[in-house]
Scaffold this motif. Structure first.
Motif, PDB file in Angstrom:
ATOM      1  N   PHE A  23      -6.710 -20.002  22.917  1.00  0.00           N
ATOM      2  CA  PHE A  23      -5.270 -20.115  23.184  1.00  0.00           C
ATOM      3  C   PHE A  23      -5.030 -20.407  24.667  1.00  0.00           C
ATOM      4  O   PHE A  23      -4.224 -21.281  25.018  1.00  0.00           O
ATOM      5  CB  PHE A  23      -4.540 -18.829  22.788  1.00  0.00           C
ATOM      6  N   ALA A  24      -5.741 -19.692  25.551  1.00  0.00           N
ATOM      7  CA  ALA A  24      -5.537 -19.874  26.995  1.00  0.00           C
ATOM      8  C   ALA A  24      -5.942 -21.295  27.423  1.00  0.00           C
ATOM      9  O   ALA A  24      -5.239 -21.934  28.213  1.00  0.00           O
ATOM     10  CB  ALA A  24      -6.320 -18.823  27.781  1.00  0.00           C
ATOM     11  N   LEU A  26      -5.852 -23.958  25.664  1.00  0.00           N
ATOM     12  CA  LEU A  26      -4.926 -24.954  25.117  1.00  0.00           C
ATOM     13  C   LEU A  26      -3.537 -24.869  25.747  1.00  0.00           C
ATOM     14  O   LEU A  26      -2.669 -25.694  25.449  1.00  0.00           O
ATOM     15  CB  LEU A  26      -4.810 -24.775  23.600  1.00  0.00           C
ATOM     16  N   ALA A  27      -3.315 -23.887  26.623  1.00  0.00           N
ATOM     17  CA  ALA A  27      -1.990 -23.694  27.230  1.00  0.00           C
ATOM     18  C   ALA A  27      -1.709 -24.688  28.351  1.00  0.00           C
ATOM     19  O   ALA A  27      -0.648 -24.631  28.965  1.00  0.00           O
ATOM     20  CB  ALA A  27      -1.867 -22.258  27.745  1.00  0.00           C
ATOM     21  N   ARG A  32      -5.363 -30.158  27.039  1.00  0.00           N
ATOM     22  CA  ARG A  32      -5.186 -30.680  25.677  1.00  0.00           C
ATOM     23  C   ARG A  32      -5.443 -32.197  25.665  1.00  0.00           C
ATOM     24  O   ARG A  32      -6.087 -32.716  24.748  1.00  0.00           O
ATOM     25  CB  ARG A  32      -3.770 -30.364  25.154  1.00  0.00           C
ATOM     26  N   VAL A  97      -1.939 -18.767  13.360  1.00  0.00           N
ATOM     27  CA  VAL A  97      -0.646 -19.456  13.353  1.00  0.00           C
ATOM     28  C   VAL A  97      -0.097 -19.561  11.926  1.00  0.00           C
ATOM     29  O   VAL A  97       1.092 -19.324  11.691  1.00  0.00           O
ATOM     30  CB  VAL A  97      -0.764 -20.855  14.024  1.00  0.00           C
ATOM     31  N   ASP A  98      -0.969 -19.859  10.958  1.00  0.00           N
ATOM     32  CA  ASP A  98      -0.545 -19.934   9.553  1.00  0.00           C
ATOM     33  C   ASP A  98       0.017 -18.584   9.088  1.00  0.00           C
ATOM     34  O   ASP A  98       1.073 -18.533   8.449  1.00  0.00           O
ATOM     35  CB  ASP A  98      -1.726 -20.313   8.640  1.00  0.00           C
ATOM     36  N   TYR A 100       1.242 -16.180  10.892  1.00  0.00           N
ATOM     37  CA  TYR A 100       2.502 -15.915  11.592  1.00  0.00           C
ATOM     38  C   TYR A 100       3.664 -16.653  10.921  1.00  0.00           C
ATOM     39  O   TYR A 100       4.738 -16.087  10.702  1.00  0.00           O
ATOM     40  CB  TYR A 100       2.378 -16.346  13.056  1.00  0.00           C
ATOM     41  N   ARG A 101       3.437 -17.929  10.573  1.00  0.00           N
ATOM     42  CA  ARG A 101       4.497 -18.724   9.963  1.00  0.00           C
ATOM     43  C   ARG A 101       4.864 -18.194   8.570  1.00  0.00           C
ATOM     44  O   ARG A 101       6.031 -18.146   8.199  1.00  0.00           O
ATOM     45  CB  ARG A 101       4.089 -20.198   9.900  1.00  0.00           C
ATOM     46  N   LEU A 104       7.056 -15.214   9.065  1.00  0.00           N
ATOM     47  CA  LEU A 104       8.435 -15.612   9.387  1.00  0.00           C
ATOM     48  C   LEU A 104       9.174 -16.044   8.129  1.00  0.00           C
ATOM     49  O   LEU A 104      10.330 -15.678   7.919  1.00  0.00           O
ATOM     50  CB  LEU A 104       8.441 -16.778  10.377  1.00  0.00           C
TER      51      LEU A 104
ATOM     52  N   ILE B  19       5.409 -25.828  24.329  1.00  0.00           N
ATOM     53  CA  ILE B  19       4.129 -25.589  23.660  1.00  0.00           C
ATOM     54  C   ILE B  19       3.155 -24.886  24.606  1.00  0.00           C
ATOM     55  O   ILE B  19       2.396 -24.004  24.197  1.00  0.00           O
ATOM     56  CB  ILE B  19       3.544 -26.909  23.073  1.00  0.00           C
ATOM     57  N   PHE B  23       1.263 -21.318  23.674  1.00  0.00           N
ATOM     58  CA  PHE B  23      -0.188 -21.101  23.718  1.00  0.00           C
ATOM     59  C   PHE B  23      -0.520 -19.962  24.692  1.00  0.00           C
ATOM     60  O   PHE B  23      -1.326 -19.085  24.388  1.00  0.00           O
ATOM     61  CB  PHE B  23      -0.922 -22.379  24.146  1.00  0.00           C
ATOM     62  N   LEU B  71       9.426 -16.506  21.406  1.00  0.00           N
ATOM     63  CA  LEU B  71       8.767 -15.940  20.225  1.00  0.00           C
ATOM     64  C   LEU B  71       9.385 -14.587  19.875  1.00  0.00           C
ATOM     65  O   LEU B  71       9.073 -13.998  18.841  1.00  0.00           O
ATOM     66  CB  LEU B  71       7.268 -15.768  20.489  1.00  0.00           C
ATOM     67  N   ARG B  88      11.219 -19.307  17.484  1.00  0.00           N
ATOM     68  CA  ARG B  88      10.169 -20.333  17.456  1.00  0.00           C
ATOM     69  C   ARG B  88       9.268 -20.179  16.245  1.00  0.00           C
ATOM     70  O   ARG B  88       8.775 -19.100  15.958  1.00  0.00           O
ATOM     71  CB  ARG B  88       9.317 -20.257  18.723  1.00  0.00           C
ATOM     72  N   ARG B  89       9.072 -21.302  15.520  1.00  0.00           N
ATOM     73  CA  ARG B  89       8.214 -21.272  14.341  1.00  0.00           C
ATOM     74  C   ARG B  89       6.812 -21.808  14.623  1.00  0.00           C
ATOM     75  O   ARG B  89       5.997 -21.956  13.725  1.00  0.00           O
ATOM     76  CB  ARG B  89       8.838 -22.115  13.222  1.00  0.00           C
ATOM     77  N   LEU B  90       6.536 -22.140  15.872  1.00  0.00           N
ATOM     78  CA  LEU B  90       5.225 -22.652  16.281  1.00  0.00           C
ATOM     79  C   LEU B  90       4.876 -23.967  15.583  1.00  0.00           C
ATOM     80  O   LEU B  90       3.695 -24.255  15.357  1.00  0.00           O
ATOM     81  CB  LEU B  90       4.129 -21.601  16.026  1.00  0.00           C
ATOM     82  N   ASP B  91       5.902 -24.761  15.229  1.00  0.00           N
ATOM     83  CA  ASP B  91       5.654 -26.058  14.593  1.00  0.00           C
ATOM     84  C   ASP B  91       4.760 -26.934  15.464  1.00  0.00           C
ATOM     85  O   ASP B  91       3.841 -27.587  14.972  1.00  0.00           O
ATOM     86  CB  ASP B  91       6.985 -26.804  14.367  1.00  0.00           C
ATOM     87  N   VAL B  93       2.692 -26.031  17.915  1.00  0.00           N
ATOM     88  CA  VAL B  93       1.342 -25.468  18.025  1.00  0.00           C
ATOM     89  C   VAL B  93       0.543 -25.821  16.773  1.00  0.00           C
ATOM     90  O   VAL B  93      -0.585 -26.308  16.845  1.00  0.00           O
ATOM     91  CB  VAL B  93       1.407 -23.934  18.219  1.00  0.00           C
ATOM     92  N   GLN B  94       1.160 -25.604  15.597  1.00  0.00           N
ATOM     93  CA  GLN B  94       0.468 -25.908  14.353  1.00  0.00           C
ATOM     94  C   GLN B  94       0.118 -27.404  14.269  1.00  0.00           C
ATOM     95  O   GLN B  94      -0.992 -27.772  13.893  1.00  0.00           O
ATOM     96  CB  GLN B  94       1.321 -25.518  13.140  1.00  0.00           C
TER      97      GLN B  94
END
Lengths: 124, 124
Positions: A23-24, A26-27, A32, A97-98, A100-101, A104, B19, B23, B71, B88-91, B93-94
């Motif tokens: 995660f860090a 990719l921030a 990226r 992430v999946d 988490y979604r 929600l 984004i 992350f 978030l 935020r739904r992290l769309d 990120v996903q």
């Protein structure tokens, strides 16, 4: 509590460190973009640095972060270091992430049901 | 190059910052656990801090990072601040992670094809 760091035991830190590092790593938009570039084929650090207009030293730091996260591997070819995409498939990042979604969505569903019930029986 | 930060123009930074913040916020196991906890219902900062054995000040910092990343939202109820899952739904990120994994698969497929061709015609 002395063996805790930021509220998480050392064991948990070790357990979670791989996903944390991903995660860090990719921030940062440059990091990226480096991964996207390497998806088209391997590259030297100079080739990676050039399109961003950043120094070799700056790019080396980004490459190191990505290498620590196992998102990138490097290989010394003569006097030049070539970068390739690393072995990590981000399975754990995708799974988190999946989940988490889905969580929600379930909360929204419950809220929708509550709203429906309230509409059906306005005086209840 | 003077208007660049870390090789990325300000425009790109603004474009990518949402984004990036997601992350970065997810790179900490305590912050991910806070989101999982809020998935089961809203909580005060004390209620969030207690199971981790960390100070209110420490938890407030984590909550702030999550709030900046949208978030998490907070709401003052009397003298207490309640935290809820944010919008935020992290769309993004996903989507990024999915694209990355597809890219890795395509590279593996190409490598597999190359291997097949080499096996079929060992002297070519």
């Amino acid at each position: 509590m002395r063996d805790r760091f930021d509220g998480v035991t050392l064991n948990q830190m070790v357990q979670f460190s791989s996903i944390d590092r991903s995660f860090a790593a990719l921030a940062d938009p440059t990091r990226r973009s480096v991964l996207e570039r390497l998806g088209r084929g391997s590259a030297t650090i100079s080739e990676l640095a050039e399109p961003f207009g950043i120094s070799l030293t700056g790019m080396k730091k980004h490459v190191q972060v990505l290498e620590d996260a196992e998102l990138l591997t490097t290989e010394k070819v003569g006097r030049v270091r070539r970068c390739h995409l690393g072995p990590r498939r981000l399975d754990d990042v995708q799974a988190w992430v999946d989940t988490y979604r889905r969580m929600l969505d379930e909360r929204l569903d419950r809220f929708g049901e509550l709203l429906e019930r309230t509409k059906g029986n306005p005086h209840e």
